[in-house]
Scaffold this active site. Sequence first.
Site, PDB file in Angstrom:
ATOM      1  N   TYR A 144      -1.770  -4.072  -0.886  1.00 53.81           N
ATOM      2  CA  TYR A 144      -0.511  -4.284  -1.603  1.00 53.81           C
ATOM      3  C   TYR A 144       0.493  -4.875  -0.631  1.00 53.81           C
ATOM      4  O   TYR A 144       0.651  -4.379   0.488  1.00 53.81           O
ATOM      5  CB  TYR A 144       0.009  -2.948  -2.147  1.00 53.81           C
ATOM      6  CG  TYR A 144       1.358  -3.036  -2.832  1.00 53.81           C
ATOM      7  CD1 TYR A 144       1.495  -3.716  -4.049  1.00 53.81           C
ATOM      8  CD2 TYR A 144       2.493  -2.451  -2.265  1.00 53.81           C
ATOM      9  CE1 TYR A 144       2.729  -3.796  -4.684  1.00 53.81           C
ATOM     10  CE2 TYR A 144       3.736  -2.523  -2.902  1.00 53.81           C
ATOM     11  CZ  TYR A 144       3.847  -3.189  -4.103  1.00 53.81           C
ATOM     12  OH  TYR A 144       5.071  -3.259  -4.729  1.00 53.81           O
ATOM     13  N   ASP A 239       0.519  -7.695   7.553  1.00 51.46           N
ATOM     14  CA  ASP A 239       1.540  -6.948   6.833  1.00 51.46           C
ATOM     15  C   ASP A 239       1.556  -5.534   7.414  1.00 51.46           C
ATOM     16  O   ASP A 239       0.736  -4.694   7.057  1.00 51.46           O
ATOM     17  CB  ASP A 239       1.228  -6.932   5.327  1.00 51.46           C
ATOM     18  CG  ASP A 239       2.249  -6.121   4.549  1.00 51.46           C
ATOM     19  OD1 ASP A 239       3.103  -5.471   5.177  1.00 51.46           O
ATOM     20  OD2 ASP A 239       2.175  -6.142   3.303  1.00 51.46           O
ATOM     21  N   LYS A 267       9.988  -0.367   6.022  1.00 50.27           N
ATOM     22  CA  LYS A 267       9.923   1.106   6.138  1.00 50.27           C
ATOM     23  C   LYS A 267      10.563   1.647   7.427  1.00 50.27           C
ATOM     24  O   LYS A 267      11.780   1.751   7.493  1.00 50.27           O
ATOM     25  CB  LYS A 267       8.473   1.562   5.972  1.00 50.27           C
ATOM     26  CG  LYS A 267       7.929   1.159   4.578  1.00 50.27           C
ATOM     27  CD  LYS A 267       6.667   1.867   4.195  1.00 50.27           C
ATOM     28  CE  LYS A 267       6.027   1.289   2.958  1.00 50.27           C
ATOM     29  NZ  LYS A 267       6.305   1.961   1.709  1.00 50.27           N
TER      30      LYS A 267
HETATM   31  N1  PMP Z   1       3.624  -4.204   2.220  1.00 51.71           N
HETATM   32  C1  PMP Z   1       3.073  -2.996   2.368  1.00 51.71           C
HETATM   33  C2  PMP Z   1       1.868  -2.845   3.233  1.00 51.71           C
HETATM   34  C3  PMP Z   1       3.619  -1.890   1.726  1.00 51.71           C
HETATM   35  O1  PMP Z   1       3.058  -0.691   1.880  1.00 51.71           O
HETATM   36  C4  PMP Z   1       4.766  -2.064   0.916  1.00 51.71           C
HETATM   37  C5  PMP Z   1       5.410  -0.917   0.174  1.00 51.71           C
HETATM   38  N2  PMP Z   1       4.696   0.213   0.015  1.00 51.71           N
HETATM   39  C6  PMP Z   1       5.311  -3.354   0.808  1.00 51.71           C
HETATM   40  C7  PMP Z   1       4.713  -4.394   1.469  1.00 51.71           C
HETATM   41  C8  PMP Z   1       6.512  -3.586  -0.021  1.00 51.71           C
HETATM   42  O2  PMP Z   1       7.651  -3.025   0.557  1.00 51.71           O
HETATM   43  P1  PMP Z   1       8.924  -2.700  -0.328  1.00 51.71           P
HETATM   44  O3  PMP Z   1       8.545  -1.620  -1.266  1.00 51.71           O
HETATM   45  O4  PMP Z   1       9.949  -2.283   0.686  1.00 51.71           O
HETATM   46  O5  PMP Z   1       9.305  -3.951  -1.018  1.00 51.71           O
END
Ligand code: PMP
Length: 427
Positions: A144, A239, A267
């Site tokens: 994701y 990511d 995060k």
């Molecule tokens: N990339 C990863 C690996 C994530 O875990 C997340 C959110 N869980 C995101 C992108 C998206 O981040 P956000 O919810 O701050 O938009």
Amino acid sequence: MKTEKSLRLYKKAVSLMPGGVNSPVRAFKAVGGNPLFIARAKGSKIYDVDGNQYIDYVLSWGPLILGHAHPQVVRALKKAVENGTSYGAPTPLEIELATLVKKAFPSIEKLRMVNSGTEATMSAIRLARGFTKRNKVIKFEGCYHGHVDGLLVSAGSGGATFGVPDSLGVPLSYISETIILPFNDTATFKSTVKKHWKDIACVIVEPVVGNMGCILPREDFLEVLRRETDKYGIVLIFDEVMTGFRVSFGGAQQFYRIKPDLTCLGKVIGGGLPVGAYGGKKEIMSLVAPEGRVYQAGTLSGNPIAMTAGIETLKILSRPETYKELESKMNHLEEGLKDAAFRAAVNVKFYRAGTIFCTYFTDKEVVDAKTAKNSDTEKFKRFFMGMLQKGVYIAPSQFEAGFISLAHTDSDIEKTVRVAYKTFKEL
Ligand code: PMP
């Protein structure tokens, strides 16, 4: 466990917001029941509006690696607010946070702050396309990367397939630019890249997958991604929104010793406030506006409050003893949970990378999206409810990771293990 106030609020919230929430997984749909409404949090604990206390392993889905309302962060935030919350002009704080991030991630030569992980991945992909002048993106099944249109897509059956959107409102034409491959499958990756490289701008990957539980890369998987993308001039994007400062101080790239071209963060770097960032090689980052012609902007990007929370968090994480302490807490929890499952004779597979973990209800190894689905989600539901009722808050879905913080004490962990044993027995 009393939940009347949460239930009353939930009914009101549903009339105001889709599903009563501002982000889908919060609604407890995967586990049944109604979401708890939280009143406050401190350290390793959260408290709901009915006065129940829980040991928290969600930690706002990862950011709160110091625990909730860390005194140093709170103090700095109070001071920062007095100076105004946003100027829409550069501040010294942005330089300070950028410097701290760069120190932890040597592959990041230049970076841009944004407001969420989604913004980071979306912008990194635009940049990779601008840099390579190619359009296609490779992503891996079960990873994701935020709710970016072109990435809201799951795989078809095995192999190199073009998928269908996971969401209404995503045009098929967008998805046709995304190639979905199975995670940890180097052979399929190599053959796909060999065939399509002229069209492929970038490969985006969660180097440790935290969005289908917690899945570790096989020994040579990341290495092959690096070698092949280098060979064909494809931009490799890690990511590390979840893994950054969690798999190790310098993320999964430090742990596995692979340097991507671009990295996405979020995060932890916001210390609980909305922050994301993307960065990497100077020659690629120089294409971002105003230096270059890849446009990306944000009214509140780099705002002083969010920067302050990030700075204080990274300062504490930079201390040499911090990761030893985190590691020892996580070892304690890992050993305890494995032992509890063994004593209760429940088949589970436990995976862990730094301070990210997941327990699957299966006796088979989990290595990708397909094997993650072997987990008994009905059992997970009962496990989740049992833990919650006994005061332990884990993510309300089998396919979300758990997180630990510096604020978790030995007694928190021992209680968690006792509760897990009891709950395993009830399954
Ligand atoms: N990339 C990863 C690996 C994530 O875990 C997340 C959110 N869980 C995101 C992108 C998206 O981040 P956000 O919810 O701050 O938009």
